[in-house]
Design a protein around this motif. Sequence first.
Motif, PDB file in Angstrom:
ATOM      1  N   LEU A 308       0.830  -1.206   0.000  1.00  0.00           N
ATOM      2  CA  LEU A 308       0.000   0.000   0.000  1.00  0.00           C
ATOM      3  C   LEU A 308       0.865   1.258   0.000  1.00  0.00           C
ATOM      4  CD1 LEU A 308      -2.770   1.291   0.123  1.00  0.00           C
ATOM      5  CD2 LEU A 308      -2.732   1.058   2.612  1.00  0.00           C
ATOM      6  N   VAL A 309       1.964   1.231   0.766  1.00  0.00           N
ATOM      7  CA  VAL A 309       2.880   2.376   0.761  1.00  0.00           C
ATOM      8  C   VAL A 309       3.429   2.609  -0.639  1.00  0.00           C
ATOM      9  CG1 VAL A 309       5.108   3.201   1.602  1.00  0.00           C
ATOM     10  CG2 VAL A 309       3.489   2.178   3.195  1.00  0.00           C
ATOM     11  N   MET A 310       3.865   1.528  -1.291  1.00  0.00           N
ATOM     12  CA  MET A 310       4.401   1.658  -2.642  1.00  0.00           C
ATOM     13  C   MET A 310       3.323   2.084  -3.626  1.00  0.00           C
ATOM     14  SD  MET A 310       7.566   1.202  -2.468  1.00  0.00           S
ATOM     15  CE  MET A 310       7.803   1.230  -4.238  1.00  0.00           C
ATOM     16  N   ALA A 319       0.295  10.117 -11.138  1.00  0.00           N
ATOM     17  CA  ALA A 319      -0.625  11.235 -11.318  1.00  0.00           C
ATOM     18  C   ALA A 319       0.127  12.503 -11.678  1.00  0.00           C
ATOM     19  CB  ALA A 319      -1.447  11.448 -10.044  1.00  0.00           C
ATOM     20  N   LEU A 320       1.307  12.689 -11.092  1.00  0.00           N
ATOM     21  CA  LEU A 320       2.115  13.866 -11.401  1.00  0.00           C
ATOM     22  C   LEU A 320       2.654  13.799 -12.827  1.00  0.00           C
ATOM     23  CD1 LEU A 320       3.471  16.471 -10.361  1.00  0.00           C
ATOM     24  CD2 LEU A 320       5.390  15.060  -9.612  1.00  0.00           C
ATOM     25  N   GLY A 321       3.170  12.634 -13.211  1.00  0.00           N
ATOM     26  CA  GLY A 321       3.802  12.525 -14.515  1.00  0.00           C
ATOM     27  C   GLY A 321       2.827  12.496 -15.670  1.00  0.00           C
ATOM     28  N   PHE A 322       1.680  11.831 -15.489  1.00  0.00           N
ATOM     29  CA  PHE A 322       0.754  11.644 -16.606  1.00  0.00           C
ATOM     30  C   PHE A 322      -0.397  12.648 -16.619  1.00  0.00           C
ATOM     31  CE2 PHE A 322       2.661   7.421 -16.088  1.00  0.00           C
ATOM     32  CZ  PHE A 322       3.085   7.186 -17.389  1.00  0.00           C
ATOM     33  N   ALA A 323      -0.831  13.077 -15.429  1.00  0.00           N
ATOM     34  CA  ALA A 323      -1.984  13.987 -15.378  1.00  0.00           C
ATOM     35  C   ALA A 323      -1.635  15.348 -14.815  1.00  0.00           C
ATOM     36  CB  ALA A 323      -3.107  13.360 -14.545  1.00  0.00           C
ATOM     37  N   ARG A 324      -0.379  15.547 -14.386  1.00  0.00           N
ATOM     38  CA  ARG A 324       0.067  16.797 -13.767  1.00  0.00           C
ATOM     39  C   ARG A 324      -0.848  17.192 -12.600  1.00  0.00           C
ATOM     40  NH1 ARG A 324       1.492  18.239 -19.286  1.00  0.00           N
ATOM     41  NH2 ARG A 324       3.755  18.418 -19.428  1.00  0.00           N
ATOM     42  N   VAL A 325      -1.184  16.170 -11.812  1.00  0.00           N
ATOM     43  CA  VAL A 325      -1.950  16.375 -10.579  1.00  0.00           C
ATOM     44  C   VAL A 325      -1.053  15.935  -9.426  1.00  0.00           C
ATOM     45  CG1 VAL A 325      -3.946  15.662  -9.226  1.00  0.00           C
ATOM     46  CG2 VAL A 325      -4.186  16.051 -11.681  1.00  0.00           C
ATOM     47  N   TRP A 326      -0.878  16.817  -8.451  1.00  0.00           N
ATOM     48  CA  TRP A 326      -0.017  16.487  -7.317  1.00  0.00           C
ATOM     49  C   TRP A 326      -0.860  15.990  -6.158  1.00  0.00           C
ATOM     50  CZ3 TRP A 326       4.009  14.515  -5.578  1.00  0.00           C
ATOM     51  CH2 TRP A 326       4.446  14.700  -4.263  1.00  0.00           C
ATOM     52  N   PHE A 327      -0.675  14.707  -5.855  1.00  0.00           N
ATOM     53  CA  PHE A 327      -1.326  14.087  -4.705  1.00  0.00           C
ATOM     54  C   PHE A 327      -0.260  13.882  -3.641  1.00  0.00           C
ATOM     55  CE2 PHE A 327      -2.300  10.291  -2.265  1.00  0.00           C
ATOM     56  CZ  PHE A 327      -3.584  10.565  -1.835  1.00  0.00           C
ATOM     57  N   ALA A 328      -0.403  14.578  -2.518  1.00  0.00           N
ATOM     58  CA  ALA A 328       0.600  14.506  -1.446  1.00  0.00           C
ATOM     59  C   ALA A 328       0.457  13.181  -0.703  1.00  0.00           C
ATOM     60  CB  ALA A 328       0.429  15.678  -0.491  1.00  0.00           C
ATOM     61  N   PRO A 329       1.444  12.280  -0.813  1.00  0.00           N
ATOM     62  CA  PRO A 329       1.261  10.929  -0.257  1.00  0.00           C
ATOM     63  C   PRO A 329       1.768  10.737   1.162  1.00  0.00           C
ATOM     64  CG  PRO A 329       3.223  10.966  -1.612  1.00  0.00           C
ATOM     65  CD  PRO A 329       2.671  12.379  -1.622  1.00  0.00           C
ATOM     66  N   ALA A 330       2.513  11.697   1.697  1.00  0.00           N
ATOM     67  CA  ALA A 330       3.247  11.443   2.933  1.00  0.00           C
ATOM     68  C   ALA A 330       2.339  11.070   4.096  1.00  0.00           C
ATOM     69  CB  ALA A 330       4.093  12.663   3.291  1.00  0.00           C
ATOM     70  N   SER A 331       1.217  11.778   4.261  1.00  0.00           N
ATOM     71  CA  SER A 331       0.356  11.519   5.419  1.00  0.00           C
ATOM     72  C   SER A 331      -0.197  10.097   5.397  1.00  0.00           C
ATOM     73  CB  SER A 331      -0.789  12.535   5.459  1.00  0.00           C
ATOM     74  OG  SER A 331      -1.556  12.474   4.270  1.00  0.00           O
ATOM     75  N   ILE A 332      -0.575   9.607   4.200  1.00  0.00           N
ATOM     76  CA  ILE A 332      -1.110   8.241   4.110  1.00  0.00           C
ATOM     77  C   ILE A 332       0.005   7.225   4.357  1.00  0.00           C
ATOM     78  CG2 ILE A 332      -2.310   6.591   2.642  1.00  0.00           C
ATOM     79  CD1 ILE A 332      -3.525   8.889   1.153  1.00  0.00           C
ATOM     80  N   MET A 333       1.180   7.485   3.761  1.00  0.00           N
ATOM     81  CA  MET A 333       2.294   6.554   3.940  1.00  0.00           C
ATOM     82  C   MET A 333       2.677   6.441   5.414  1.00  0.00           C
ATOM     83  SD  MET A 333       4.487   7.856   0.646  1.00  0.00           S
ATOM     84  CE  MET A 333       5.977   6.970   1.090  1.00  0.00           C
ATOM     85  N   PHE A 338       2.609   3.644  10.653  1.00  0.00           N
ATOM     86  CA  PHE A 338       2.291   3.610  12.076  1.00  0.00           C
ATOM     87  C   PHE A 338       1.236   2.553  12.389  1.00  0.00           C
ATOM     88  CE2 PHE A 338       4.433   7.714  12.544  1.00  0.00           C
ATOM     89  CZ  PHE A 338       4.990   7.574  13.805  1.00  0.00           C
ATOM     90  N   SER A 339       0.291   2.362  11.457  1.00  0.00           N
ATOM     91  CA  SER A 339      -0.813   1.426  11.707  1.00  0.00           C
ATOM     92  C   SER A 339      -0.316  -0.010  11.795  1.00  0.00           C
ATOM     93  CB  SER A 339      -1.862   1.541  10.598  1.00  0.00           C
ATOM     94  OG  SER A 339      -2.450   2.816  10.583  1.00  0.00           O
ATOM     95  N   TYR A 340       0.629  -0.368  10.910  1.00  0.00           N
ATOM     96  CA  TYR A 340       1.073  -1.768  10.894  1.00  0.00           C
ATOM     97  C   TYR A 340       1.712  -2.190  12.218  1.00  0.00           C
ATOM     98  CZ  TYR A 340       3.665  -5.969   9.850  1.00  0.00           C
ATOM     99  OH  TYR A 340       4.178  -7.232   9.905  1.00  0.00           O
ATOM    100  N   PRO A 341       2.725  -1.464  12.736  1.00  0.00           N
ATOM    101  CA  PRO A 341       3.287  -1.906  14.026  1.00  0.00           C
ATOM    102  C   PRO A 341       2.298  -1.808  15.173  1.00  0.00           C
ATOM    103  CG  PRO A 341       4.234   0.202  13.346  1.00  0.00           C
ATOM    104  CD  PRO A 341       3.460  -0.312  12.185  1.00  0.00           C
ATOM    105  N   LEU A 342       1.403  -0.789  15.114  1.00  0.00           N
ATOM    106  CA  LEU A 342       0.410  -0.683  16.179  1.00  0.00           C
ATOM    107  C   LEU A 342      -0.516  -1.884  16.175  1.00  0.00           C
ATOM    108  CD1 LEU A 342      -0.839   1.005  18.455  1.00  0.00           C
ATOM    109  CD2 LEU A 342      -2.252   2.150  16.732  1.00  0.00           C
ATOM    110  N   TRP A 343      -0.995  -2.273  14.982  1.00  0.00           N
ATOM    111  CA  TRP A 343      -1.873  -3.447  14.879  1.00  0.00           C
ATOM    112  C   TRP A 343      -1.106  -4.716  15.273  1.00  0.00           C
ATOM    113  CZ3 TRP A 343      -6.820  -4.740  14.436  1.00  0.00           C
ATOM    114  CH2 TRP A 343      -7.129  -6.034  14.048  1.00  0.00           C
ATOM    115  N   SER A 344       0.136  -4.820  14.799  1.00  0.00           N
ATOM    116  CA  SER A 344       0.932  -6.006  15.123  1.00  0.00           C
ATOM    117  C   SER A 344       1.157  -6.110  16.626  1.00  0.00           C
ATOM    118  CB  SER A 344       2.274  -5.949  14.388  1.00  0.00           C
ATOM    119  OG  SER A 344       2.076  -5.914  12.988  1.00  0.00           O
TER     120      SER A 344
END
Length: 727
Positions: A308-310, A319-333, A338-344
């Motif tokens: 999911l991170v990848m 999206a940036l390269g093909f549609a010139r739309v910038w989707f900021a991914p850092a918060s989701i990544m 954080f979710s994986y170790p917390l769940w684990s």
Amino acid sequence: MLEWAILLALAIAGALWAQSNGIMDRLDNQLFDTAAPLARPAIDSDIVIVAIDDRSLAEVGAWPWPRSVHADLVERLSKAGARLVVLDILFLEQTQGEGDAALADAMESSGAVFLPHTFIARPNAVSGIDPLMPIAPLAQASAGTGHVVAEPDSDGVLRRFDLTLETDRAAFPHIALKVLEALGEARKGSGEGEALIPFHPEAAFQRESAAEVLAGATLDGFFEGKIVLVGATGQGMGDRYSVATGSVELMTGIGSQANLLGALRQDALIVPASAWVQGGVAVIGLFALFLGFWYLPPRWVLICAAGLVMLVLVGSLAALGFARVWFAPASIMVAVLFSYPLWSWRRLSRVSRYLDHEAARLLAHDSADAPSSGLDYVTAQIVQLRRLISTVRGSLTFLRQVIEAAPDAIVVLDRDGRVEMLNEKALALFPDWKTQAGATFMELLLFSGARQQRDGSELLTADRRTYLIARAGLAENADNSGGGEIIALRDVSDLRRLDDERKQMLEFLSHDMRTPQVAIVGLTEGVNGSGMGRDVVTRIRKQAERTLKLADDFVQLARLGSSDLQLADTDISAVVDEACDRAWPQAEAKGIRIVQDIPDDPCFAEVDASLIARMLDNLIGNAIKYSDSGTEIAVSLCAPNSGELELQVADQGPGLSEARLVEPFARFGAHATDAGPSAGLGLALVKRVVDAHEARIALASKPGEGTTFTITLAGEMIVDAELEVDV
């Protein structure tokens, strides 16, 4: 489930909070700076930068230059065929001499010179800004003015421009929009809001020194049809910004304006994804991740989280390269990381507690303490787990022994329906099973010559023995293993033999025994005038009728317990009325009056009409039999409550004896009463009919006052609605 939902809600809330508050902007900006070249358009070959560089300052003179020098520069560019000229120089104050007029004349003569303006704090006000325009002669001579404000982000890197800067009094377009308008090149998007720029290095644009232009040393045709941007690039002159061109580098203000104008002309601005899109992707992505937490084994959960991170990162770059739309991914990544170790951690904690609990419970019967050796707590739990596995193995062995000792033949099927195991009794039924590995249960029956009957509920073997089939499904394990079915085969051959004998007996009673009794009754009707005494004939007839009724009652009682009801939607009013009609000759002969209280509206119930009629015949017949001449028998039907019908038969006879009131519906043996001999089956049949219909029966009886039977069954009275018609 609650813990899973809480963690999911926290992860989504954290991601949305980080997006809305810009917590991850620094990481997002670094990703954008690295990936921005993916969205860069081709270099606009129509744009030329005329640089007021160190050479120009050395040859022309120190800054600021006289306005006449700028006028000479504009005239030379116009004569060289420049399509339009942007002087990225703030002319905010008047100068001495004829320089301002000369520059105004040169600009007016060109007709295609654009000037910038800036903003200052509003005087005598706490807040607000006002535009600071070029001096009036130059502003009037220009083809247009526009702002050139550039605000770097919080990390000091310039990535975006305000295409339209609004104050509380007016809106001011960027100079690049004014140039685009003059070129007649309409933008596809609106001219409002922020514009992210995929910067080219400044050196990528065509460039010429202002000193070369003023000296007339420029090649012929170099400026023909070009858009010329004039700006300061010399050391210590003009603005310089850190910009992202794949790596962060310094760029002059005129270089940034050239990048903006080139991106606008090619419609290559980068559009930031809306907050709704960012939030929606965060919710969907984290929900999918937590579904993986719920359904996938631990190894796949790690792969799912990394994937999911990848996916978010690659999707953002795509999206940036093909549609010139910038989707900021850092918060989701970061939310995923954080979710994986917390769940684990939560899963590991629960597994650890579970192991402690189960080990303590299963090892509690041991006299010795549970071993606690180990390098750490988890190692100690592993030691306990080994003992737990040993205990489980013992339990499995015991379970196999139980299956082998079961009184029935047991067949175990796997999740694919194939025979997995048989106990010894089942092996006796299917001795060739070992040679039929992987066979299904149906194939096992086919090979052994057995077949199913009675809709698959019984099994008839080749040696004519009957087995009752009972099935139960086996639940799957948490890792999707296990499952299947267990089939128990119980030998009911003797029960089926007894059942067949009972049916034969019923056939004997209902046919072979009744036939001679019917013949006897018929013969007595033909000997009334013969020499045989009339009293003897009457006694023979009564005994024959009694024997015939005994056979009928017994057959009806036996069939009621062995056959299914023939239910149908029945009008109970009609059934009661017909029962009274059938009893009328008997009542008339004895001088008894039958009083009916039946509603005019139909009363419907889902019943076996023949059994209800038989029940009424018994109740009314008994009432006539035990009542004296001149009395009344009341038969009523009503609907006391919604969904219920109430049948009542009341007589004025002597009432039931105390012995009979103890168990009024029990089957009594044949006995004599004041009203004649009785077989004792009538009330037993009534109770069987009531129970078969899941109804209720109540009995009220007092010596010398009569007996009342009340039957309550499910049904409805249908009341016809009267329609009022206005005439």
